[in-house]
Motif scaffolding. Sequence first.
Motif, PDB file in Angstrom:
ATOM      1  N   PHE A  86       0.835  -1.205   0.000  1.00 53.15           N
ATOM      2  CA  PHE A  86       0.000   0.000   0.000  1.00 53.15           C
ATOM      3  C   PHE A  86       0.875   1.262   0.000  1.00 53.15           C
ATOM      4  O   PHE A  86       0.621   2.216  -0.744  1.00 53.15           O
ATOM      5  CB  PHE A  86      -0.929  -0.002   1.226  1.00 53.15           C
ATOM      6  CG  PHE A  86      -1.569   1.328   1.453  1.00 53.15           C
ATOM      7  CD1 PHE A  86      -2.589   1.768   0.631  1.00 53.15           C
ATOM      8  CD2 PHE A  86      -1.117   2.173   2.464  1.00 53.15           C
ATOM      9  CE1 PHE A  86      -3.164   3.022   0.802  1.00 53.15           C
ATOM     10  CE2 PHE A  86      -1.675   3.421   2.646  1.00 53.15           C
ATOM     11  CZ  PHE A  86      -2.703   3.844   1.816  1.00 53.15           C
ATOM     12  N   TRP A 121       2.265   1.852  -3.391  1.00 56.08           N
ATOM     13  CA  TRP A 121       1.320   2.486  -4.332  1.00 56.08           C
ATOM     14  C   TRP A 121       1.052   3.933  -3.952  1.00 56.08           C
ATOM     15  O   TRP A 121       0.822   4.785  -4.803  1.00 56.08           O
ATOM     16  CB  TRP A 121       0.000   1.704  -4.417  1.00 56.08           C
ATOM     17  CG  TRP A 121       0.123   0.462  -5.241  1.00 56.08           C
ATOM     18  CD1 TRP A 121      -0.024  -0.828  -4.798  1.00 56.08           C
ATOM     19  CD2 TRP A 121       0.430   0.373  -6.646  1.00 56.08           C
ATOM     20  NE1 TRP A 121       0.182  -1.709  -5.833  1.00 56.08           N
ATOM     21  CE2 TRP A 121       0.450  -1.006  -6.972  1.00 56.08           C
ATOM     22  CE3 TRP A 121       0.685   1.308  -7.639  1.00 56.08           C
ATOM     23  CZ2 TRP A 121       0.717  -1.463  -8.270  1.00 56.08           C
ATOM     24  CZ3 TRP A 121       0.956   0.870  -8.924  1.00 56.08           C
ATOM     25  CH2 TRP A 121       0.973  -0.500  -9.231  1.00 56.08           C
ATOM     26  N   LEU A 166      -5.107   2.241  -2.363  1.00 54.28           N
ATOM     27  CA  LEU A 166      -5.892   1.139  -1.787  1.00 54.28           C
ATOM     28  C   LEU A 166      -6.420   0.232  -2.897  1.00 54.28           C
ATOM     29  O   LEU A 166      -6.328  -0.997  -2.819  1.00 54.28           O
ATOM     30  CB  LEU A 166      -7.078   1.700  -0.998  1.00 54.28           C
ATOM     31  CG  LEU A 166      -6.767   2.127   0.432  1.00 54.28           C
ATOM     32  CD1 LEU A 166      -7.980   2.803   1.047  1.00 54.28           C
ATOM     33  CD2 LEU A 166      -6.335   0.917   1.263  1.00 54.28           C
ATOM     34  N   VAL A 170      -4.292   8.245  -1.744  1.00 54.05           N
ATOM     35  CA  VAL A 170      -4.578   7.173  -0.772  1.00 54.05           C
ATOM     36  C   VAL A 170      -5.582   6.185  -1.368  1.00 54.05           C
ATOM     37  O   VAL A 170      -5.384   4.957  -1.328  1.00 54.05           O
ATOM     38  CB  VAL A 170      -5.149   7.765   0.544  1.00 54.05           C
ATOM     39  CG1 VAL A 170      -5.635   6.660   1.473  1.00 54.05           C
ATOM     40  CG2 VAL A 170      -4.096   8.616   1.235  1.00 54.05           C
ATOM     41  N   ILE A 171      -6.656   6.709  -1.963  1.00 47.53           N
ATOM     42  CA  ILE A 171      -7.699   5.822  -2.495  1.00 47.53           C
ATOM     43  C   ILE A 171      -7.158   4.989  -3.661  1.00 47.53           C
ATOM     44  O   ILE A 171      -7.347   3.768  -3.720  1.00 47.53           O
ATOM     45  CB  ILE A 171      -8.937   6.641  -2.930  1.00 47.53           C
ATOM     46  CG1 ILE A 171      -9.567   7.276  -1.686  1.00 47.53           C
ATOM     47  CG2 ILE A 171      -9.959   5.757  -3.646  1.00 47.53           C
ATOM     48  CD1 ILE A 171     -10.686   8.245  -1.976  1.00 47.53           C
ATOM     49  N   THR A 184      -3.739  -1.854  -4.422  1.00 47.55           N
ATOM     50  CA  THR A 184      -3.242  -2.880  -3.498  1.00 47.55           C
ATOM     51  C   THR A 184      -4.156  -4.096  -3.518  1.00 47.55           C
ATOM     52  O   THR A 184      -3.691  -5.238  -3.394  1.00 47.55           O
ATOM     53  CB  THR A 184      -3.168  -2.307  -2.064  1.00 47.55           C
ATOM     54  OG1 THR A 184      -2.394  -1.118  -2.110  1.00 47.55           O
ATOM     55  CG2 THR A 184      -2.511  -3.289  -1.107  1.00 47.55           C
ATOM     56  N   PHE A 185      -5.460  -3.846  -3.685  1.00 45.88           N
ATOM     57  CA  PHE A 185      -6.394  -4.983  -3.620  1.00 45.88           C
ATOM     58  C   PHE A 185      -6.542  -5.727  -4.943  1.00 45.88           C
ATOM     59  O   PHE A 185      -7.100  -6.812  -4.970  1.00 45.88           O
ATOM     60  CB  PHE A 185      -7.746  -4.537  -3.066  1.00 45.88           C
ATOM     61  CG  PHE A 185      -7.670  -4.376  -1.573  1.00 45.88           C
ATOM     62  CD1 PHE A 185      -7.562  -5.504  -0.757  1.00 45.88           C
ATOM     63  CD2 PHE A 185      -7.619  -3.124  -0.990  1.00 45.88           C
ATOM     64  CE1 PHE A 185      -7.439  -5.374   0.624  1.00 45.88           C
ATOM     65  CE2 PHE A 185      -7.494  -2.984   0.390  1.00 45.88           C
ATOM     66  CZ  PHE A 185      -7.402  -4.101   1.200  1.00 45.88           C
TER      67      PHE A 185
END
Length: 527
Positions: free
Chosen positions: A94, A97, A491, A487-488, A494-495
């Motif tokens: 995370f 990224w 996330l 940040v978004i 990362t997923f």
Amino acid sequence: MSSSASSPAPRARDSWSGQTGFLLAAIGSAIGLGNIWRFPGVAYSNGGGAFLVPYLVALVFVGIPMLWLDYAVGHKFRGSPPWALRKVIGGGEFIGWFQTFVCFVIMVYYGAVLAWGVQYTIYSVNAAWGEDPTSFFTDTFLQVVPSDTFSWSPAWAVMIPLALVWVLVLLVIGRGLSKGVEAANKIFLPLLVVLFLVLVVRALFLPGATEGLNAFFTPTWSSLADPQVWLAAFAQIFYSLSVGFGIMLTYASYLKPKSNLTGTALVAGFANSSFEILAGIGVFGAVGFMAHQQGVAVADVEGLTGPILSFVTFPKIISMMPGGPLFGVLFFSSLVLAGVTSLLSLLQVVSGGLQDKFGWSASRSALVLGVPATVISLALFGTRSGLNNLDIVDNFINSIGVVSSAILFAVLCAVAGPKLSGLRAHLNSVSSVKVPKLWEPLVGVVIPVVLFVMMAMSVVNLVNDGYRSYKLSFVLIFGWGSVLVAVIAALILTFIPWRHRPLDPHATVAQILAEDVRSAQTEGGDK
Ligand code: PFF
């Protein structure tokens, strides 16, 4: 988040053709707009010659140690930030990224400043700004709307060169690391050095240049007692060296296994600072000339910082001097060359991250990242609100995005994975200059604490006072919003499951196949 046997066959990563290619690219990344338009003004307004003390302390105790950390992680784990940091610790992806999207946010507005430089190189030929460079810059060129209004209406003089800048850098990135980024740096960086040296020498021979240099170098020692001056020095080193937010980590990941890391970092760090001081000399030589022509003291000259210095004060100087057009072309093309090599490094972080995660080619990654980047860049910074948007995004992403990413990165490396001792051992196993043990507490504790104080002070100021006179809604959308977007996006990325695993640039076919079989067997075992 594991790779599967049905994923595309792993492809060995690109690599620098040699240590020199890497060194040039690392210096090219560090030397950017920050050196020319930021450093001279920051140094001048924070104690002049005395600023060199906190500045050099920041270089030696913060800049170089962080550069070593970036190099160590990138080189040891051979991947761009998401891959390298997930190897440091599971959830580290995370942060990788986050660094990547901080670079994305920076590149969309950085490109705009380059476009201004391109346009001003052309304007220099006939001093198109005429008698009033100030209103030419804001009203005629940027056509900027008042700071409390927003406009989607294009400022064509920015929009067109901006589109060209994007086409050019995406073509370079699409060619891959060695054929694109390395080849471009091998041309642009030497060219920049030559052009800039000619410019500095010319500036030094202008009448009044000495007064300018005196103003720049005369130390105000009392400023050393001011914590703000120290913070300015730390911030300048961070910005200027491009450390702690993925750029140098990415570049180091493409180095061959036997590479002198620490020595190269020292050369890159000192080359960048030397260029910065050279820029101060050139800029203040020219400013001294202007003061001399106007019959005023350098201290009374206005507009010595930020965009105004390059795009208003310099045009004034160019109009006043004999041979001004040539000087103008030299100055603005230097700005463009310095900026292009930095922009390429920002792009390579994002492109490399996509290539590592999805196994895409360089050209495909360039397309996937290039389309949204160009659209956002044109829409937000090629329009009549461009200057205001840029001012807000730049402030927030640097004082919060870059700094928080560096803190998280350093702390993560200190507490997880190979720990700093492992990274130090790695550096020392391949490098000429040995890293002392002191590096570990410095990078793991002192630097994060200093950075945290720096960031906390900015956050408190921003929360209490907002940013300049901008409306709260603009500060929320463009300022806090740009950090939130990073940040978004981090996330989400990362997923998404890994489709690919980056391999050693020199892996043999047998190693690639063995790695593929191993990863297919160990579900979730990408480490
Ligand atoms: N180090 C480069 C410069 O000084 O302009 C590149 C860069 C660093 C760009 C940090 C943007 C940034 F926020």
